[in-house]
Motif scaffolding. Sequence first.
Motif, short mmCIF file in Angstrom:
data_model
loop_
_atom_site.label_atom_id
_atom_site.label_comp_id
_atom_site.label_asym_id
_atom_site.label_seq_id
_atom_site.Cartn_x
_atom_site.Cartn_y
_atom_site.Cartn_z
N PRO A 188 20.26 48.79 16.71
CA PRO A 188 21.66 48.99 16.33
C PRO A 188 21.79 49.78 15.02
O PRO A 188 22.72 50.58 14.86
N GLN A 189 20.83 49.61 14.12
CA GLN A 189 20.88 50.35 12.85
C GLN A 189 20.66 51.85 13.08
O GLN A 189 21.28 52.69 12.41
N ASP A 190 19.76 52.18 14.03
CA ASP A 190 19.53 53.61 14.35
C ASP A 190 20.82 54.24 14.89
O ASP A 190 21.19 55.35 14.51
N VAL A 191 21.51 53.50 15.77
CA VAL A 191 22.75 54.03 16.36
C VAL A 191 23.81 54.19 15.27
O VAL A 191 24.54 55.19 15.22
N GLU A 192 23.84 53.23 14.38
CA GLU A 192 24.82 53.31 13.28
C GLU A 192 24.54 54.53 12.40
O GLU A 192 25.47 55.24 12.00
N VAL B 229 33.94 58.37 18.22
CA VAL B 229 32.75 57.63 18.64
C VAL B 229 32.83 56.21 18.09
O VAL B 229 33.41 55.98 17.03
N LEU B 230 32.26 55.28 18.86
CA LEU B 230 32.19 53.87 18.43
C LEU B 230 30.89 53.26 18.96
O LEU B 230 30.51 53.54 20.10
N PRO B 231 30.22 52.42 18.17
CA PRO B 231 29.10 51.68 18.76
C PRO B 231 29.65 50.64 19.72
O PRO B 231 30.72 50.09 19.49
N SER B 232 28.95 50.41 20.84
CA SER B 232 29.44 49.41 21.79
C SER B 232 28.94 48.02 21.44
O SER B 232 29.65 47.03 21.64
N SER B 233 27.69 47.93 20.91
CA SER B 233 27.21 46.59 20.57
C SER B 233 28.00 46.05 19.40
O SER B 233 28.35 46.78 18.47
N GLY C 77 23.06 64.57 15.13
CA GLY C 77 23.23 63.12 15.16
C GLY C 77 22.02 62.44 15.79
O GLY C 77 21.55 61.41 15.31
N LEU C 78 21.50 63.03 16.86
CA LEU C 78 20.33 62.44 17.53
C LEU C 78 19.08 62.54 16.63
O LEU C 78 18.20 61.69 16.68
N ARG C 79 19.06 63.58 15.80
CA ARG C 79 17.96 63.67 14.82
C ARG C 79 18.04 62.46 13.87
O ARG C 79 17.03 61.82 13.56
N ALA C 80 19.23 62.14 13.46
CA ALA C 80 19.42 60.97 12.57
C ALA C 80 19.05 59.68 13.31
O ALA C 80 18.48 58.76 12.72
N LEU C 81 19.36 59.61 14.60
CA LEU C 81 18.99 58.43 15.41
C LEU C 81 17.48 58.24 15.37
O LEU C 81 16.97 57.14 15.20
N ARG C 82 16.74 59.34 15.50
CA ARG C 82 15.27 59.28 15.53
C ARG C 82 14.71 59.03 14.14
O ARG C 82 13.51 58.84 13.98
#
Length: 393
Positions: A320-324, A346-350, A386-391
């Motif tokens: 969840p922290q990665d998604v945030e 955009v919103l996190p679902s969890s 954004g996906l770079r930040a996720l990784r």
Amino acid sequence: MARKIETALVQSGRAPVRQYGFVNPPLKRGSTVLHASVAAKRALGPDAAFEPVEIYGLMGSETHFALEAAIAEIEGGTRAQVTGSGLSAITLPLLSYLRAGEHVLVPDSVYGPTRGFCDSVLARFGVATSYYDPMITPGGLAGLFQANTRVLFTESPGSHTFEVQDIPGLAAVAHAHGAKVFLDNTWGILHFAPFRHGVDVSIHALTKYPGGHSDIILGAVVVNTDEDWHWLRQGALEIGNYASPDDCWLALRGLRTLHVRLKAAEAAGLRIAHWFAARPEVARVLHPALPSCPGHENFKRDFTGACGLFGVVFQPQYTPQDVERMIDALRMFGIGVSWGGFESLVLPSSGTIRRTAGTGRFEGEAARFHIGLENVDDLIADLDQGLRALRGA
Ligand SMILES: Cc1ncc(COP(=O)(O)O)c(C=O)c1O
């Protein structure tokens, strides 16, 4: 000659001859309506409140009636009732139809505040709610009906998890048990014809695509028979339901361009959904038009198109922290509830969704994306970083 949807969106609810030639209906604000005489008031008759007649501001004005006529037409129904919010378009029919001792079936994927209303207000008034798997088969649903089940509530696709329900199949079971079928059709605006698929009461948050500019809060309930209109309108009159004429006027203006905005949102949403599906960080995309979405077959059979709202499930290694971190890194996506406006969100679902019937579990963490009217290449470039930040790269 029945007019097509684009024509209905442009023409419905307008009467320039009555409006001194002006293209748009007037914005009428007011409480008291004056009558020429006592006899003229009496002549309105006892059923006037069930018709588009100006009696008292609470019961609606020409502005409300114009929007209601347009919404009823584009939904393929006979009558519509505007409400002060999308949520009140959900609670009004539930309050109007259900009585103490009865039972309602609600999908586990329902919009959170609908669940909140059932668990608090309906429970306090002696109405029991059971939550069912939105992907349940008609045969499975039949086993959940009780002698006192009066309403089958549906929402398709579901909030955040986007399960597309078998509405015709489930509706047939509900009707065989003497129950009414309600549908939160907000996502399916213009693309799902509720009354051709067995729905009795169709619900819309006009706040979303009909408003389209993130500046109004409004709802509507649409029905297709005199009997249902009586239940709904009676409930609206008794509860003191009201919607701002200013917001109705803006929603009517929004309807005029709804078709082109929705087409653009659909195309951009699909392009980005496919882009996500090809990314190694993504486990699956919860877009009804993609086979990875539960109920995709129902979507293909029953819908004529999609809007720009869908979910993305990330690979299980992402926390969840990665998604945030990814969401915070996005520059072109606002972080906020609601959708259907011109801007991307955009919103996190969890942490946002609640499920109690064991459904809505996917491979990893999920986020909900609303694709607006920005340039799609700009959005993809932003999502890429954004996906770079996720990784954590
Ligand atoms: C599916 C759905 N139904 C109803 C609503 C409620 O609409 P409103 O915010 O106008 O009360 C929402 C709002 O997000 C929604 O997503």
